[in-house]
Design a protein around this motif. Structure first.
Motif, short mmCIF file in Angstrom:
data_model
loop_
_atom_site.label_atom_id
_atom_site.label_comp_id
_atom_site.label_asym_id
_atom_site.label_seq_id
_atom_site.Cartn_x
_atom_site.Cartn_y
_atom_site.Cartn_z
N LEU A 181 0.85 -1.19 0.00
CA LEU A 181 0.00 0.00 0.00
C LEU A 181 0.88 1.24 0.00
O LEU A 181 1.35 1.69 1.04
N PRO A 182 1.15 1.80 -1.18
CA PRO A 182 2.05 2.95 -1.24
C PRO A 182 1.49 4.16 -0.48
O PRO A 182 0.28 4.34 -0.39
N VAL A 183 2.39 4.95 0.05
CA VAL A 183 2.02 6.16 0.80
C VAL A 183 1.99 7.32 -0.18
O VAL A 183 2.78 7.38 -1.13
N CYS A 184 1.08 8.24 0.05
CA CYS A 184 0.92 9.42 -0.80
C CYS A 184 2.24 10.20 -0.85
O CYS A 184 2.84 10.48 0.19
N PRO A 185 2.69 10.57 -2.06
CA PRO A 185 3.89 11.40 -2.15
C PRO A 185 3.67 12.73 -1.41
O PRO A 185 2.58 13.29 -1.43
N ARG A 186 4.71 13.19 -0.76
CA ARG A 186 4.61 14.39 0.09
C ARG A 186 4.05 15.59 -0.67
O ARG A 186 3.28 16.38 -0.12
N ASP A 187 4.43 15.74 -1.93
CA ASP A 187 3.98 16.92 -2.68
C ASP A 187 2.50 16.83 -3.08
O ASP A 187 1.94 17.78 -3.60
N GLN A 188 1.86 15.66 -2.85
CA GLN A 188 0.44 15.52 -3.18
C GLN A 188 -0.45 15.50 -1.95
O GLN A 188 -1.67 15.40 -2.07
N VAL A 189 0.13 15.59 -0.76
CA VAL A 189 -0.66 15.58 0.46
C VAL A 189 -1.42 16.89 0.56
O VAL A 189 -0.86 17.96 0.37
N THR A 190 -2.72 16.78 0.83
CA THR A 190 -3.55 17.96 0.97
C THR A 190 -3.36 18.55 2.36
O THR A 190 -3.47 17.83 3.36
N HIS A 191 -3.06 19.83 2.41
CA HIS A 191 -2.91 20.51 3.69
C HIS A 191 -4.03 21.52 3.85
O HIS A 191 -4.28 22.32 2.95
N ILE A 192 -4.71 21.46 4.96
CA ILE A 192 -5.74 22.45 5.26
C ILE A 192 -5.23 23.27 6.42
O ILE A 192 -5.05 22.76 7.53
N LEU A 193 -4.97 24.52 6.15
CA LEU A 193 -4.39 25.39 7.16
C LEU A 193 -5.43 26.38 7.66
O LEU A 193 -6.29 26.81 6.89
N PRO A 194 -5.36 26.78 8.92
CA PRO A 194 -6.26 27.83 9.41
C PRO A 194 -5.89 29.15 8.75
O PRO A 194 -4.77 29.33 8.26
N PRO A 195 -6.85 30.10 8.71
CA PRO A 195 -6.52 31.41 8.13
C PRO A 195 -5.42 32.07 8.94
O PRO A 195 -5.28 31.81 10.14
N PRO A 196 -4.61 32.90 8.29
CA PRO A 196 -3.53 33.56 9.04
C PRO A 196 -4.08 34.44 10.15
O PRO A 196 -5.17 34.99 10.03
N ARG A 197 -3.31 34.53 11.22
CA ARG A 197 -3.72 35.33 12.38
C ARG A 197 -3.92 36.79 11.96
O ARG A 197 -3.11 37.34 11.25
#
Ligand SMILES: [Zn+2]
Length: 122
Positions: free
Chosen positions: A92-108
């Motif tokens: 079961l291959p792991v998702c390549p790092r550059d394809q991982v979806t990141h959900i970040l909070p809005p900037p302070r």
């Protein structure tokens, strides 16, 4: 009486047909896929596990005007979160790092016009 003998140009009620897997409007645990011909929901009638990562699904469109019965393929792509079970027997291959979806909070300090303030009184 006014209105006697006249026909309405519109239907009396508009009630689009709905397909329910269970009576009483309960939510179903059945997964649905979109019919490729008409995009209506299609239910999965049967499935066949081809390999540990590929499954074929026999699907029936719920649009009675369409009636499409088709086979779809469900395939494992990659792992997003490894979970707690070790299965070295599976590849079961792991998702390549550059394809991982990141959900970040809005900037302070960023102002969001749609955000309701807890402190506004008027
Ligand atoms: Zn269809």
């Amino acid at each position: 009486m006014s209105g006697e003998g006249t026909m309405r140009a519109q239907p009396l009620a508009y009630a689009p047909l709905q397909f329910r897997l269970h009576s009483g409007g309960r939510n179903s645990n059945h997964a649905l896929v979109a019919c490729p011909k008409c995009e209506a929901p299609a239910f999965i009638r049967d499935s066949e596990q081809l390999t540990e990562k590929v499954k074929h699904l026999i699907c029936h469109c719920t649009n009675s005007g369409c009636g499409h019965v088709f086979k779809m393929e469900l395939a494992f792509v990659h792992t997003l979160v490894a979970g707690n079970l070790d299965r070295p027997d599976l590849d079961l291959p792991v998702c390549p790092r550059d394809q991982v979806t990141h959900i970040l909070p809005p900037p302070r300090g960023a102002n969001d016009a749609d955000q309701i303030s807890m402190f506004d009184t008027g």
